[in-house]
Write a protein that holds these residues in place. Sequence first.
Motif, PDB file in Angstrom:
ATOM      1  N   TRP A   5       0.823  -1.214   0.000  1.00 35.82           N
ATOM      2  CA  TRP A   5       0.000   0.000   0.000  1.00 35.82           C
ATOM      3  C   TRP A   5       0.863   1.273   0.000  1.00 35.82           C
ATOM      4  CZ3 TRP A   5      -3.679  -2.112  -2.000  1.00 35.82           C
ATOM      5  CH2 TRP A   5      -5.012  -1.745  -1.872  1.00 35.82           C
ATOM      6  N   ALA A   7       0.666   4.079  -2.803  1.00 39.59           N
ATOM      7  CA  ALA A   7       0.451   5.496  -2.489  1.00 39.59           C
ATOM      8  C   ALA A   7       1.500   6.355  -3.184  1.00 39.59           C
ATOM      9  CB  ALA A   7       0.490   5.714  -0.970  1.00 39.59           C
ATOM     10  N   ASN A  55       0.939   6.675  -6.819  1.00 43.54           N
ATOM     11  CA  ASN A  55      -0.194   7.545  -7.138  1.00 43.54           C
ATOM     12  C   ASN A  55       0.005   8.980  -6.654  1.00 43.54           C
ATOM     13  OD1 ASN A  55      -2.593   5.935  -8.392  1.00 43.54           O
ATOM     14  ND2 ASN A  55      -1.689   4.571  -6.874  1.00 43.54           N
ATOM     15  N   LEU A  75       0.204  10.104  -3.708  1.00 46.50           N
ATOM     16  CA  LEU A  75      -0.641  10.378  -2.547  1.00 46.50           C
ATOM     17  C   LEU A  75       0.217  10.284  -1.288  1.00 46.50           C
ATOM     18  CD1 LEU A  75      -3.739   8.178  -3.484  1.00 46.50           C
ATOM     19  CD2 LEU A  75      -3.678  10.691  -3.375  1.00 46.50           C
ATOM     20  N   LEU A  92      -2.400   5.884   2.049  1.00 49.38           N
ATOM     21  CA  LEU A  92      -3.627   5.173   1.672  1.00 49.38           C
ATOM     22  C   LEU A  92      -4.189   4.511   2.926  1.00 49.38           C
ATOM     23  CD1 LEU A  92      -2.773   3.514  -1.768  1.00 49.38           C
ATOM     24  CD2 LEU A  92      -4.639   5.134  -1.334  1.00 49.38           C
TER      25      LEU A  92
END
Lengths: 277, 242
Positions: free
Chosen positions: A101, A105, A108, A110, A113
């Motif tokens: 994860w 993240a 992406n 980000l 997550l």
Amino acid sequence: MSVADVVGELRSGMTIGIGGWGSRRKPMALIRAIARSGLTGLTVVSFGGPDVGLLIAAGCVRRVVTGFVSLDSIPLEPHFRRARQEGTVTLTELDEGMLYWGLLAAANRLPFLPMRAGLGSDVPRVGPELRTVRSPYPDGEEFLAVPALPLDAALIHLNRADERGNGRYLGPDPYFDDLFCLAARRRYLSCERVVGTTELVDGGPPQGLLVNRMMVDGVVATPNGAHFTSCVPDYGRDEAFQREYAAAAASPPEWDRFRETYLDGDEAGYQKAVRAR
Amino acid sequence: MSAPTRAEVCVVACAETWRGDGAILAGPMALIPRLGARLAQLTFAPDLVLSDGEAALVHGDAVEGWLPYRAVFQVVASGRRHAMMGASQLDRHGNQNISCIGDWSRPSRQLLGVRGAPGNTVNHVVSYWVPRHSPRIFVERVDMVCGIGYDRAAELGAPANRFHEIRTVVTDLAVLDFATPDRRMRLRSVHPGVTAAEVARATGFPLAAPADVPQTRPPTTEELALIRDRLDPDGLRERELR
């Protein structure tokens, strides 16, 4: 690129992600070159195997970010084990799914997550930087906010690639190699054989083309370069050599002998010594 | 056919943990649980989904699908899985440790690492397999909680804990569960030839137990034949208990 070119682009203190899983399809030729390079203070992000162990043994590693470090058929990686027991490396211990994860993240762009894994366990206790996040929707559920794991560099090994950075795996499992590339600023792909693009594309179904040239900055041919980890169907794990590696790691004089025999020379010397056993 | 060995009783006890699970992924982490899952699939749990330990799904001896590592995490998150993990330490609430022994910051023994245990235990049913039942494994308090037990799940509260279930613990001596009012570990059955007192001595905390502890179900003739002739003709199961 050459192996030396790849290592030349790395710096001490970088965060480096390594593809493969356990003792499977690790970019070991690149790892061996880093181990010889004198780079220090690396943070290594990996579903860990002998990549982590070899870099620790060479004194390159400050921190390991992982859910496990294992040689698969030998459950515990001896160098990692000793480093933990002697307190010579720092560990960020995550659930395996959290590591996935964190890469997702970063890929992406980000900061985190949300995830259930880790809640209630001691993972947040030993990782006090971990935070939770509450769903903004009516369910209001609380999750672990898995922080992104952005990488300075990613190193992966595949069966085939072209010069431009398109790559194919021929084994049954992609592991997380594409995600390691997507999470990194600089991405290096070693492979068993560099082929023309047509041969690469014709070499199997399109969905086996795991990475493309948007995701890769450099390609280097390293035949038998995942040795002694597996790179099926080109070759399986060299279990006898792995046992030799693990036995040598058990004591410093044995390890010195192993290092002199296999690791102190260059990659060609390693491959020659492996053949001469 | 000769009488069932302890290992064969354990294979069947492991198989029983997946009874009634339907079309979900079994996640056996050692040989005897793996034989148990395969036995269950061949007999009373034909819908059970099994991986070959690499990336293939197998039904009996035939491949039926593809499940690489990344897809396993999706299955974990979806809850369609019942894993049977190992445990280096396990407490009365079902907290499990496979990470390290001693203080985490400088362990006396580094073990496997948390692996997938935290995610498994908040997402789907988990059971444990302990091939050597001893007070060193069944402890008052585990050094690092990897898989969470019932007290941790209760602390976590609803709704986060709604997928938590530790179903059974199978050992070389007995089958244990958490079917007590306060969800503490209980002796469900002892394997043939084992007494409840023996299990209590091998457990490092007080174990709930009924007045009359039943015996673990022995393998049927059909099950024995499957284990011996088809699933493990080389008898590797016997080594896992030594």
